[in-house]
Motif scaffolding. Sequence first.
Motif, PDB file in Angstrom:
ATOM      1  N   PHE A  94      68.033 -26.793 154.936  1.00 44.31           N
ATOM      2  CA  PHE A  94      66.962 -27.456 155.674  1.00 44.31           C
ATOM      3  C   PHE A  94      67.450 -28.204 156.909  1.00 44.31           C
ATOM      4  N   THR A  95      68.698 -27.960 157.300  1.00 49.91           N
ATOM      5  CA  THR A  95      69.290 -28.733 158.394  1.00 49.91           C
ATOM      6  C   THR A  95      68.422 -28.752 159.645  1.00 49.91           C
ATOM      7  N   ASP A  96      67.897 -27.615 160.026  1.00 46.61           N
ATOM      8  CA  ASP A  96      67.122 -27.525 161.267  1.00 46.61           C
ATOM      9  C   ASP A  96      65.770 -28.239 161.180  1.00 46.61           C
ATOM     10  N   MET A  97      65.364 -28.611 159.954  1.00 45.39           N
ATOM     11  CA  MET A  97      64.097 -29.301 159.768  1.00 45.39           C
ATOM     12  C   MET A  97      64.255 -30.816 159.685  1.00 45.39           C
ATOM     13  N   LEU A  98      65.495 -31.289 159.577  1.00 44.68           N
ATOM     14  CA  LEU A  98      65.714 -32.703 159.302  1.00 44.68           C
ATOM     15  C   LEU A  98      65.644 -33.563 160.562  1.00 44.68           C
TER      16      LEU A  98
END
Length: 512
Positions: free
Chosen positions: A217-221
Amino acid sequence: MLGRSTSKMPLSVGRGIGSQVPLRLHAAPSSRLWQQRTFHQMGRTSASAAASPVPSTADSSEPQSAVLHRTLKSAPRQVTSGDGKYLHFSDGHKILDSTCGAAVACIGYNNQRVKKAMLDQMDKFAYANSMFFGHPIGEELAAELVNGTGGVMSKAYIMCSGSEAMESAMKMARQYYMELSPKQNKRINFIARESSYHGTTLGSLAMSGHVARRSLFTDMLLPNVHRVSACNAYRGMKPGQTTEEYVAQLANELDRKFQEVGPETVCAFVAEPVVGATTGCVPAVPGYFQAMKKVCEKYGALLILDEVMSGMGRCGTLHAWEQEGVTPDIQTLAKGLGGGYAPVAGMLINHRVADALKNGTGAFSHGHTYQGHPVGCAAALEVQRIIREENLLENVKKQGELLGSLLHKHLDDHPYVGNVRGKGLFWGIEFVADKESKEAFPPSAGIAAAVHSKGLNNLGISLYPGTGTKDGVVGDHVLLAPAYTSTKEEIEEIAMKTKQAVEQAFNGLRTA
């Protein structure tokens, strides 16, 4: 190459654990953290890999569960009853729950006082709409919690999970500055630490430094969380470095991070007094939190302490910060709050923060349908009264000292135990392939999962496994978090069986 060592006992990856004996992986690494991490390490991003089905380990003739369990690769053991410190399973297996689940069931299972308190509240009413109404049981719990801080904290906000508590703390920190002045609207950033874990919702996960849980989920954090090094004496202190020098190094790093981000843009520094699941019960060195708070005060930022796992008596004082010589501006708490009898968590704010709200808008711009749930409050209140009335904190200190001394006695000399550390009844054991270099095992060895499996299946105890201990990718540990009511005999049993689980795991990972 993983496994390279400079000691006299080199690790030969795939051939032996510190020897030339071929390695056989008897215990499949079933840890959810291991699965998440290796999913990415194995490069399962291609269409062909994603489309390749993995056969279920469950018997196809058995009814399939409709539950979305932590893993769908195998069926979990089914708990049928719990009593005191023991859990019973549908297959007849029984364990002494030496981790209280996830450091939750702090007074054990099936406590009659707590059950009665919950039933009494349900007989009155089970739910109240917090948008319009308050209730006596919520008032009593809040008073109990504030009194437990000696009046240092001012208000309590009750929710259902630690992740919710961290989300609330983040929003409270932001609102605090907006209540002070609209000119403080630049304060949107947070500084947290590497190898931390603060929750699994997107906001709390953004705050976390847990590599495996963040990876998908890195790109959503959120982009407004910045990191500094954790306080980990075993991994972070240089040879010959004094504690004072180490603290100064970390304080200077935090100061530089404020300068880098922009001091006027930082809401708070966020940390766990004792890091739990990610690194296995790592306490801060003496003087660390005093130095960190001094930096926060220099730049007018808040100090948020996450005591979801380490608080409410787990480390020998009701709040772990009592041992650190500091008080937080905002504190999160959960697991030991309700002892597992209800999903309940909380946020405490000090007078500084509460007064800003009172003198400003007068309302926290946040809310949950189930906040301050009456039955959850009843459970938490009774658990906290039991801890206080039965003087369980003294027992945590006493039995914690015994547990720590026995773990050191049994495991310090083990060739693959790098570090034993903890506070109160919260202890971790970190495993290394090489004691001199502190090199970790490769993830494929599945060390933590193997130790957990031996303890659970062969010895009837729970050892909470964790991976990524060294850097978020490699490293293994298990942690122990026995009940506050544990006896001397139970602690001795837990320590001995932990020793045996470690020995059996490493013996089982070698060929006969």
